[in-house]
Scaffold this motif. Sequence first.
Motif, PDB file in Angstrom:
ATOM      1  N   ARG A 187       0.885  -1.290  -0.219  1.00 21.92           N
ATOM      2  CA  ARG A 187       0.005   0.011   0.105  1.00 21.92           C
ATOM      3  C   ARG A 187       0.743   1.344   0.018  1.00 21.92           C
ATOM      4  NH1 ARG A 187      -4.513  -1.503   4.570  1.00 21.92           N
ATOM      5  NH2 ARG A 187      -5.334  -3.066   3.828  1.00 21.92           N
ATOM      6  N   ARG A 188       0.513   2.312  -0.736  1.00 23.82           N
ATOM      7  CA  ARG A 188       1.186   3.492  -0.652  1.00 23.82           C
ATOM      8  C   ARG A 188       0.627   4.494   0.531  1.00 23.82           C
ATOM      9  NH1 ARG A 188       3.701   3.183  -6.108  1.00 23.82           N
ATOM     10  NH2 ARG A 188       4.827   4.884  -5.572  1.00 23.82           N
ATOM     11  N   VAL A 189      -0.435   4.015   0.812  1.00 20.61           N
ATOM     12  CA  VAL A 189      -1.026   4.770   1.996  1.00 20.61           C
ATOM     13  C   VAL A 189      -1.654   3.838   2.841  1.00 20.61           C
ATOM     14  CG1 VAL A 189      -1.665   7.013   0.626  1.00 20.61           C
ATOM     15  CG2 VAL A 189      -3.307   5.201   0.900  1.00 20.61           C
ATOM     16  N   PRO A 190      -1.831   4.171   4.176  1.00 16.27           N
ATOM     17  CA  PRO A 190      -2.333   3.260   5.267  1.00 16.27           C
ATOM     18  C   PRO A 190      -3.821   3.054   5.148  1.00 16.27           C
ATOM     19  CG  PRO A 190      -2.090   5.252   6.235  1.00 16.27           C
ATOM     20  CD  PRO A 190      -1.206   5.400   5.065  1.00 16.27           C
ATOM     21  N   SER A 212      -3.175  11.501   8.759  1.00 19.77           N
ATOM     22  CA  SER A 212      -2.220  12.312   7.820  1.00 19.77           C
ATOM     23  C   SER A 212      -1.477  11.621   7.166  1.00 19.77           C
ATOM     24  CB  SER A 212      -1.051  13.034   9.094  1.00 19.77           C
ATOM     25  OG  SER A 212      -0.266  11.884   9.230  1.00 19.77           O
ATOM     26  N   ARG A 213      -1.370  10.381   6.836  1.00 20.54           N
ATOM     27  CA  ARG A 213      -0.767   9.627   5.694  1.00 20.54           C
ATOM     28  C   ARG A 213      -1.847   8.947   4.834  1.00 20.54           C
ATOM     29  NH1 ARG A 213       1.938   5.171   8.390  1.00 20.54           N
ATOM     30  NH2 ARG A 213       2.874   4.853   6.329  1.00 20.54           N
ATOM     31  N   SER A 214      -3.081   9.176   5.167  1.00 19.19           N
ATOM     32  CA  SER A 214      -4.147   8.487   4.306  1.00 19.19           C
ATOM     33  C   SER A 214      -4.600   9.255   3.152  1.00 19.19           C
ATOM     34  CB  SER A 214      -5.434   8.122   5.213  1.00 19.19           C
ATOM     35  OG  SER A 214      -4.977   7.430   6.243  1.00 19.19           O
ATOM     36  N   PHE A 215      -5.334   8.606   2.222  1.00 18.93           N
ATOM     37  CA  PHE A 215      -5.638   9.159   1.059  1.00 18.93           C
ATOM     38  C   PHE A 215      -7.236   9.821   1.264  1.00 18.93           C
ATOM     39  CE2 PHE A 215      -6.832  10.050  -3.451  1.00 18.93           C
ATOM     40  CZ  PHE A 215      -5.711  10.409  -3.805  1.00 18.93           C
ATOM     41  N   PHE A 216      -7.541  11.066   0.954  1.00 19.83           N
ATOM     42  CA  PHE A 216      -8.900  11.353   0.864  1.00 19.83           C
ATOM     43  C   PHE A 216      -9.375  11.647  -0.203  1.00 19.83           C
ATOM     44  CE2 PHE A 216      -7.705  11.607   5.102  1.00 19.83           C
ATOM     45  CZ  PHE A 216      -8.769  11.697   6.247  1.00 19.83           C
ATOM     46  N   LEU A 217     -10.183  10.871  -0.864  1.00 19.31           N
ATOM     47  CA  LEU A 217     -10.844  10.870  -2.368  1.00 19.31           C
ATOM     48  C   LEU A 217     -12.263  11.664  -2.167  1.00 19.31           C
ATOM     49  CD1 LEU A 217     -10.666  10.462  -5.340  1.00 19.31           C
ATOM     50  CD2 LEU A 217     -11.872   8.125  -4.781  1.00 19.31           C
ATOM     51  N   VAL A 218     -12.313  12.750  -2.835  1.00 21.87           N
ATOM     52  CA  VAL A 218     -13.595  13.662  -2.784  1.00 21.87           C
ATOM     53  C   VAL A 218     -14.013  13.732  -4.373  1.00 21.87           C
ATOM     54  CG1 VAL A 218     -14.680  15.707  -1.945  1.00 21.87           C
ATOM     55  CG2 VAL A 218     -12.907  14.676  -0.935  1.00 21.87           C
ATOM     56  N   LEU A 241       0.795  12.438  -4.984  1.00 18.79           N
ATOM     57  CA  LEU A 241       0.014  12.856  -3.811  1.00 18.79           C
ATOM     58  C   LEU A 241       0.079  11.855  -2.565  1.00 18.79           C
ATOM     59  CD1 LEU A 241      -1.761  14.933  -2.188  1.00 18.79           C
ATOM     60  CD2 LEU A 241      -3.890  13.637  -3.153  1.00 18.79           C
ATOM     61  N   ALA A 242      -0.089  10.510  -3.058  1.00 19.12           N
ATOM     62  CA  ALA A 242       0.018   9.374  -2.336  1.00 19.12           C
ATOM     63  C   ALA A 242       1.377   9.355  -1.283  1.00 19.12           C
ATOM     64  CB  ALA A 242      -0.395   8.218  -2.776  1.00 19.12           C
ATOM     65  N   ASP A 243       2.285   9.661  -2.255  1.00 19.47           N
ATOM     66  CA  ASP A 243       3.860   9.456  -1.739  1.00 19.47           C
ATOM     67  C   ASP A 243       4.280  10.615  -0.954  1.00 19.47           C
ATOM     68  OD1 ASP A 243       3.810   6.916  -2.968  1.00 19.47           O
ATOM     69  OD2 ASP A 243       4.898   7.625  -4.786  1.00 19.47           O
ATOM     70  N   LYS A 244       3.577  11.815  -1.090  1.00 21.49           N
ATOM     71  CA  LYS A 244       4.125  13.057  -0.591  1.00 21.49           C
ATOM     72  C   LYS A 244       3.930  12.932   1.060  1.00 21.49           C
ATOM     73  CE  LYS A 244       3.145  17.892  -1.049  1.00 21.49           C
ATOM     74  NZ  LYS A 244       4.488  18.228  -1.554  1.00 21.49           N
ATOM     75  N   ILE A 245       5.215  13.493   1.602  1.00 22.84           N
ATOM     76  CA  ILE A 245       5.333  13.543   3.194  1.00 22.84           C
ATOM     77  C   ILE A 245       4.792  14.828   3.568  1.00 22.84           C
ATOM     78  CG2 ILE A 245       7.052  13.378   5.065  1.00 22.84           C
ATOM     79  CD1 ILE A 245       8.751  11.620   3.143  1.00 22.84           C
ATOM     80  N   VAL A 246       3.627  14.818   4.470  1.00 26.08           N
ATOM     81  CA  VAL A 246       3.040  16.004   4.947  1.00 26.08           C
ATOM     82  C   VAL A 246       3.315  16.269   6.327  1.00 26.08           C
ATOM     83  CG1 VAL A 246       1.540  16.173   3.002  1.00 26.08           C
ATOM     84  CG2 VAL A 246       0.947  15.015   5.112  1.00 26.08           C
ATOM     85  N   ILE A 247       3.261  17.556   6.984  1.00 25.81           N
ATOM     86  CA  ILE A 247       3.229  17.620   8.226  1.00 25.81           C
ATOM     87  C   ILE A 247       1.758  17.530   8.780  1.00 25.81           C
ATOM     88  CG2 ILE A 247       5.163  19.398   7.952  1.00 25.81           C
ATOM     89  CD1 ILE A 247       3.051  21.417   8.430  1.00 25.81           C
TER      90      ILE A 247
END
Length: 382
Positions: free
Chosen positions: A31-34, A171-177, A375-381
């Motif tokens: 998985r790229r995101v949890p 913060s690491r998950s993907f939010f699809l809208v 976006l999935a691979d991006k590290i965010v704060i």
Amino acid sequence: MGWYDGLLLMKALVVLTGSMLVLSAAAVERRRVPAMYVFGDSTLDVGNNNHLQGKQVPRANKPYYGIDLPGSGKPTGRFSNGYNVADFVAKHLGFEKSPLAYLVLKARNYLIPSAITRGVSYASAGAGILDSTVRNAGGNLPLSQQVRLFAATRAAMEAKVGARAVAELLSRSFFLVGVGSNDFFAFATAQAKGNSTAVGVGTQSDVVAAFYGSLVSNYAAAITELYKLGARKFGIINVGPVGCVPAVRVLNATGGCADAMNQLAAAFDGFLDSLLAGLAARLPGLAYSVADSFGFAARTDPLALGFVSQDSACCGGGSLGAEKDCLPGAQLCADRDRFLFWDRVHPSQRAAMLSAQAYYDGPKEFTAPISFKQLADKIVIK
């Protein structure tokens, strides 16, 4: 498996009494995101509306929906002959398919285990950016209510595994809208009936401006609230050419697209781009990718992609297959992979697959400022 995934799963296994979570380390590593959380309308719904009460609720719970769904061939609430866009985005992210619908998980008493280890879909057929759109769609979960349900889910997650673990997960998950088309269908219907009071009173330009203002305000509120709840990575699907779906084309004597509807949608997409750029500038850590549904439809040739029909429904009846709903006994095309549209409004499984592929890692012209993959691979704060 990373240290966080291992810790989270261990906590879940210990704390979630009576739940059986079977998730291999290899599956997590792919998985790229949890987790993935989905908000939107019928293009993303995977079964929520099947659990809503009311005779007028739009449901995809009868054949021939799901006829090509791998493993079952039965209707699951997806408005497709098989998988939908949410499923294919999820596949690209390393999941088997879209997370299950919120109301399905509630019925199975499995909401929190899924929310922690995979995600949840709150998408609801007929939903709009505006709460008022529900009145024109027969009953659904509008975007604002989907966000409230997520807030309740998050609170329950924190009660199980703690605020810190949930904050890290979200913060690491993907939010699809993906939402908005139904608002334009409702607006066009109101305008055709001369009912401008739904969006404002005044000249036509005043009414349109009020409509846009309401859409942008509500969209901003939803994204901002999700951000406050811990979301950081937003994959946004904009509004496509709503004037070209078979249900709209059939109202035109020539069978052509309703250009005025498409122009309204295109203008809103411009406002949406500006809105997201503004939010990202003032909300630390917010990252987003806009999938250009409108541009993908406008700048790709369906015939070159192998479709033989770009204006008719595969399942339905009458002119363009759009004068009847897709129900048992409806006309059904022989090769469903060669029809752009499955029913009067919704794309076929293959069309959904191709669009999701373009959004995930396709030509740069179809996503901005980055792709879904980036976006999935991006590290965010946090």
